[in-house]
Design a protein around this motif. Structure first.
Motif, PDB file in Angstrom:
ATOM      1  N   SER A 163       0.836  -1.136   0.074  1.00 21.44           N
ATOM      2  CA  SER A 163      -0.006  -0.042   0.081  1.00 21.44           C
ATOM      3  C   SER A 163       0.862   1.206  -0.036  1.00 21.44           C
ATOM      4  O   SER A 163       2.169   1.147   0.376  1.00 21.44           O
ATOM      5  CB  SER A 163      -0.982  -0.051   1.423  1.00 21.44           C
ATOM      6  OG  SER A 163      -0.224   0.264   2.441  1.00 21.44           O
ATOM      7  N   LEU A 214      -0.030   5.537   0.929  1.00 20.52           N
ATOM      8  CA  LEU A 214      -0.843   6.511   1.361  1.00 20.52           C
ATOM      9  C   LEU A 214      -0.015   7.816   1.273  1.00 20.52           C
ATOM     10  O   LEU A 214       1.133   7.820   2.030  1.00 20.52           O
ATOM     11  CB  LEU A 214      -1.283   5.990   2.873  1.00 20.52           C
ATOM     12  CG  LEU A 214      -2.276   6.938   3.439  1.00 20.52           C
ATOM     13  CD1 LEU A 214      -3.619   6.856   2.662  1.00 20.52           C
ATOM     14  CD2 LEU A 214      -2.363   6.687   4.949  1.00 20.52           C
ATOM     15  N   TRP A 249      -4.754   6.620  -1.488  1.00 22.84           N
ATOM     16  CA  TRP A 249      -4.428   5.498  -1.078  1.00 22.84           C
ATOM     17  C   TRP A 249      -4.479   4.315  -1.959  1.00 22.84           C
ATOM     18  O   TRP A 249      -5.649   4.115  -2.795  1.00 22.84           O
ATOM     19  CB  TRP A 249      -5.509   5.197   0.380  1.00 22.84           C
ATOM     20  CG  TRP A 249      -5.343   4.012   1.026  1.00 22.84           C
ATOM     21  CD1 TRP A 249      -4.028   3.302   1.162  1.00 22.84           C
ATOM     22  CD2 TRP A 249      -6.107   3.076   1.570  1.00 22.84           C
ATOM     23  NE1 TRP A 249      -4.008   2.293   1.944  1.00 22.84           N
ATOM     24  CE2 TRP A 249      -5.419   2.000   2.321  1.00 22.84           C
ATOM     25  CE3 TRP A 249      -7.608   2.872   1.603  1.00 22.84           C
ATOM     26  CZ2 TRP A 249      -6.047   1.126   3.036  1.00 22.84           C
ATOM     27  CZ3 TRP A 249      -8.134   2.202   2.489  1.00 22.84           C
ATOM     28  CH2 TRP A 249      -7.263   1.125   3.159  1.00 22.84           C
TER      29      TRP A 249
END
Length: 184
Positions: A28, A30, A43
């Motif tokens: 991920s 962000l 995100w």
């Protein structure tokens, strides 16, 4: 089919491991920043890395007034448009170190954030000082002047926006000295 590593490609947008504006994990990314439409948090999540561009399982969400601007730049940010030519895939007669470097980095694509302000601010701070000190000053500046990033608290947590341009411009040069930032 082009294989890329989203994690390695997106690492270029993080200002050190403790960057208050960006979080990067194995699956991920962000990132909070200012856009032409206002602040936003992006995100990105993926299931496979490295993977072919269309098989990584990329999912994107964004919040804030700049949400649509952030979402419209995902291909640019992730280097999806970076198509190395056949000429850059190998060099006939190249030393083994060059061939090895090409092989080892072929999953890293060159992206473009389209966000000059967020890219330049930590770069300007980093002039004339050591790298570790520049990272420390970036964190201090963001914590002193950065606002909470848009988005749900469960996702954004303590993520911060970089300092707003108006906030920097309105401060006298001496205000930055305790943070280790000179007027020069």
């Amino acid at each position: 089919m082009a294989v890329r590593s989203l994690r390695q490609t997106l690492a270029a947008y993080r200002v050190g491991g403790g960057d208050p504006t960006t979080r990067l994990t194995d699956h991920s990314f962000l990132h909070a920043s200012f856009t032409p439409d206002g602040p936003a948090t992006l995100w990105l999540r993926w299931s496979r890395d490295p993977a072919p561009v269309d098989a990584c399982g990329l999912v994107a969400e964004a919040w804030g007034p700049g949400r649509d601007w952030m979402l419209s730049g995902i291909d640019s940010l992730t280097g999806a448009g970076d198509r190395p030519s056949e000429a850059t895939q190998h060099f006939d007669g190249a030393p083994s170190a060059v061939s090895r470097a090409l092989r080892d980095t072929r999953t890293i694509h060159i992206g473009a954030s389209r966000n000059l302000y967020h890219a330049l601010l930590p770069t300007v701070i980093a002039q004339r000082i050591t790298g570790n000190e520049a990272l420390r000053q970036w964190r201090r500046l963001c914590r002193a002047l950065g606002a909470p990033a848009p988005g749900p608290a469960a996702v954004a947590g303590d993520l911060l926006l970089p300092p707003a341009p108006d906030s920097l411009q309105s401060r006298p040069a001496w205000w930055f000295h305790p943070l280790g930032i000179e007027a020069k």
